[in-house]
Design an enzyme around this catalytic site. Sequence first.
Site, PDB file in Angstrom:
ATOM      1  N   ASP A  16      -1.315   6.126   0.425  1.00 41.41           N
ATOM      2  CA  ASP A  16      -0.230   5.048   0.355  1.00 41.41           C
ATOM      3  C   ASP A  16       0.500   5.142  -0.702  1.00 41.41           C
ATOM      4  OD1 ASP A  16      -1.556   3.970   2.763  1.00 41.41           O
ATOM      5  OD2 ASP A  16      -2.926   2.806   1.570  1.00 41.41           O
ATOM      6  N   GLY A  43      -0.747   6.225   7.658  1.00 41.94           N
ATOM      7  CA  GLY A  43       0.611   5.300   7.809  1.00 41.94           C
ATOM      8  C   GLY A  43       1.507   5.580   7.073  1.00 41.94           C
ATOM      9  N   HIS A  44       2.688   5.961   7.727  1.00 40.51           N
ATOM     10  CA  HIS A  44       3.678   6.581   6.660  1.00 40.51           C
ATOM     11  C   HIS A  44       5.051   5.659   7.060  1.00 40.51           C
ATOM     12  CE1 HIS A  44       1.835  10.581   5.509  1.00 40.51           C
ATOM     13  NE2 HIS A  44       0.907   9.599   5.206  1.00 40.51           N
ATOM     14  N   THR A  45       5.539   4.982   6.156  1.00 34.91           N
ATOM     15  CA  THR A  45       6.702   4.198   6.499  1.00 34.91           C
ATOM     16  C   THR A  45       8.052   4.726   6.025  1.00 34.91           C
ATOM     17  OG1 THR A  45       5.182   2.369   5.879  1.00 34.91           O
ATOM     18  CG2 THR A  45       7.431   1.831   6.067  1.00 34.91           C
ATOM     19  N   GLN A 226      -3.143  10.876   3.247  1.00 41.35           N
ATOM     20  CA  GLN A 226      -3.985  10.410   2.440  1.00 41.35           C
ATOM     21  C   GLN A 226      -3.563  10.602   0.992  1.00 41.35           C
ATOM     22  OE1 GLN A 226      -5.378  11.964   5.588  1.00 41.35           O
ATOM     23  NE2 GLN A 226      -4.773  10.026   6.144  1.00 41.35           N
ATOM     24  N   ARG A 307      -4.944  -4.035   0.210  1.00 44.83           N
ATOM     25  CA  ARG A 307      -5.244  -3.028  -0.541  1.00 44.83           C
ATOM     26  C   ARG A 307      -5.796  -3.605  -1.974  1.00 44.83           C
ATOM     27  NH1 ARG A 307       0.213   0.008   1.147  1.00 44.83           N
ATOM     28  NH2 ARG A 307      -0.407   0.699   3.302  1.00 44.83           N
TER      29      ARG A 307
HETATM   30  P1  IMO Z   1      -1.746   7.562   4.020  1.00 44.56           P
HETATM   31  O1  IMO Z   1      -1.432   8.856   4.571  1.00 44.56           O
HETATM   32  C1  IMO Z   1      -4.862   5.110   2.283  1.00 44.56           C
HETATM   33  C2  IMO Z   1      -9.120   5.657   3.514  1.00 44.56           C
HETATM   34  C3  IMO Z   1      -9.824   4.788   4.470  1.00 44.56           C
HETATM   35  C4  IMO Z   1     -11.165   4.914   3.962  1.00 44.56           C
HETATM   36  C5  IMO Z   1     -11.475   6.460   3.743  1.00 44.56           C
HETATM   37  C6  IMO Z   1     -11.988   7.140   4.986  1.00 44.56           C
HETATM   38  O2  IMO Z   1      -1.276   6.492   4.625  1.00 44.56           O
HETATM   39  O3  IMO Z   1      -1.548   7.734   2.448  1.00 44.56           O
HETATM   40  P2  IMO Z   1     -11.098   7.759   7.306  1.00 44.56           P
HETATM   41  O4  IMO Z   1     -10.712   6.666   8.219  1.00 44.56           O
HETATM   42  O5  IMO Z   1     -10.144   8.685   6.902  1.00 44.56           O
HETATM   43  O6  IMO Z   1     -12.482   8.410   7.631  1.00 44.56           O
HETATM   44  O7  IMO Z   1     -11.346   6.585   6.142  1.00 44.56           O
HETATM   45  O8  IMO Z   1      -9.911   6.980   3.495  1.00 44.56           O
HETATM   46  N1  IMO Z   1      -7.833   6.319   4.323  1.00 44.56           N
HETATM   47  C7  IMO Z   1      -6.620   6.032   3.511  1.00 44.56           C
HETATM   48  N2  IMO Z   1      -6.334   5.157   2.380  1.00 44.56           N
HETATM   49  N3  IMO Z   1      -4.062   5.721   2.874  1.00 44.56           N
HETATM   50  C8  IMO Z   1      -4.080   6.824   3.970  1.00 44.56           C
HETATM   51  O9  IMO Z   1      -3.370   7.505   4.485  1.00 44.56           O
HETATM   52  C9  IMO Z   1      -5.472   6.664   4.271  1.00 44.56           C
HETATM   53  N4  IMO Z   1      -6.285   7.508   5.262  1.00 44.56           N
HETATM   54  C10 IMO Z   1      -7.478   7.149   5.191  1.00 44.56           C
HETATM   55  O10 IMO Z   1      -9.406   3.390   4.049  1.00 44.56           O
HETATM   56  O11 IMO Z   1     -11.370   4.341   2.546  1.00 44.56           O
HETATM   57 MG    MG Z   2      -0.095   4.831   4.300  1.00 43.12          MG
END
Ligand code: IMO
Ligand code: MG
Length: 431
Positions: A16, A43-45, A226, A307
Amino acid sequence: LLGMPAYAVIGGQWGDEGKGKVIDYLAGNVDSVVRYAGGNNAGHTVVNEKGTFQLHLVPSGICWPDVYGIIGNGVVVDPDVLVNELAEIGARGIDTSKLVISERAHVIMPYHVVLDALEEEARGDAAIGTTGRGIGPAYMDKTGRMGIRIGDLLDWEALVPMVTQVLEHKNALITKVYGGKALALDDVLAKCRIWADHMAPYAMATEQLVQDLLGQNKRVLLEGAQGTLLDIDHGSYPYVTSSSPSIGGACTGLGLNPQAIKGVLGVFKAYSTRVGSGPMPSEITDDEAEEIREKAQEFGVTTGRARRIGWFDGVAAKYSQLINGFTGIVLTRLDILDEFDSVKVCVGYEVSGERLDRFPANTGLLARCKPVFEEMPGWDKPTASATELSQLPENALAYVHKIEELVGCRAQIISTGPSRAETIQVEPVFT
Ligand code: IMO
Ligand code: MG
């Protein structure tokens, strides 16, 4: 040999960080944007003159009509989610005809989503706080060599016995270990039939496409999902995701050799957030955390969860730099700190009175780390919507320099708001 090089945009923290915005901003100067890891946990905005888009699987360059959107082999794909996302953005006038998917990408099957929930429940107090999208179970099957790939959907004869066998195993797990309800083979196969039709037009050998693009002097942008601290190898295990969001994942998740990658941009928020469980040494829970959360609307794009908030963690950022070899920083959400009298940065950890200057592998130890904060004065005029470095007040600039010093590389881009235009290009990224 290769013509044009590839550039990567990677989350430097816990996800994020604003990767979607950065990709949309940079994609006007590239020919393709490639996702290489994760799935619809992302989740990409993206905010531009066409509107606000929340993307989970579709690469964030999609608003540029001439840019290929490539979903690489390292991504796990839930075809229902992808089809819905394409329909939604298509209905808003975005051309999605340049999307392709690796035939080697693994499919998130219906039992993966079921198992994600059951596994989390079974973890009890030690739950990871996953996004519940079936990500972990899908990657488990990939490494367990019982995954179903996009290419498999297109080979019905081979698929039926494969799904039959795997489902038998999964149903035993669901019912006997977790006490859940078995899935009907007919239902799962019916899904696969529909998915085969939906995925067929997109499936291809993406590693070849990327190689061809590079050979034709076309620029490739690698879109991380992530963040480094959620990396299955390098993150705060087991509170991580199940893929490799860091730079190594860009090579394996695409079939790209490392020499093709010229620039590696680390995206960092001006503070820290984390969603889900696991240690976060610079976390704060006071009024300032609430202020940041409300002002920045720090609620998950994928799950809506609030968050967790912390100050910028220089120890974790330095570690992230070590793993990825960032050639530049993209600093996002600087504007969120605009109205603070003072801001803090975490410059070290302390464990039982002893100073620790590196991000520990042991998660128990990480959880015991107390932040050593350095306080810096806030700035007297806003940075919001600034587009030139010269518009930044002196103290904001000092804060940027502090982060550069902690990470050990230069800020090439500073984001001062969610939309594409609210960006300071400090120095060129594509050299
Ligand atoms: P973007 O691309 C923030 C976190 C989840 C959880 C852990 C494992 O938007 O940055 P999962 O469903 O992947 O097995 O969950 O990883 N998580 C993220 N946190 N941004 C993300 O993606 C995330 N994708 C997974 O909240 O702690
Ligand atoms: Mg995100």
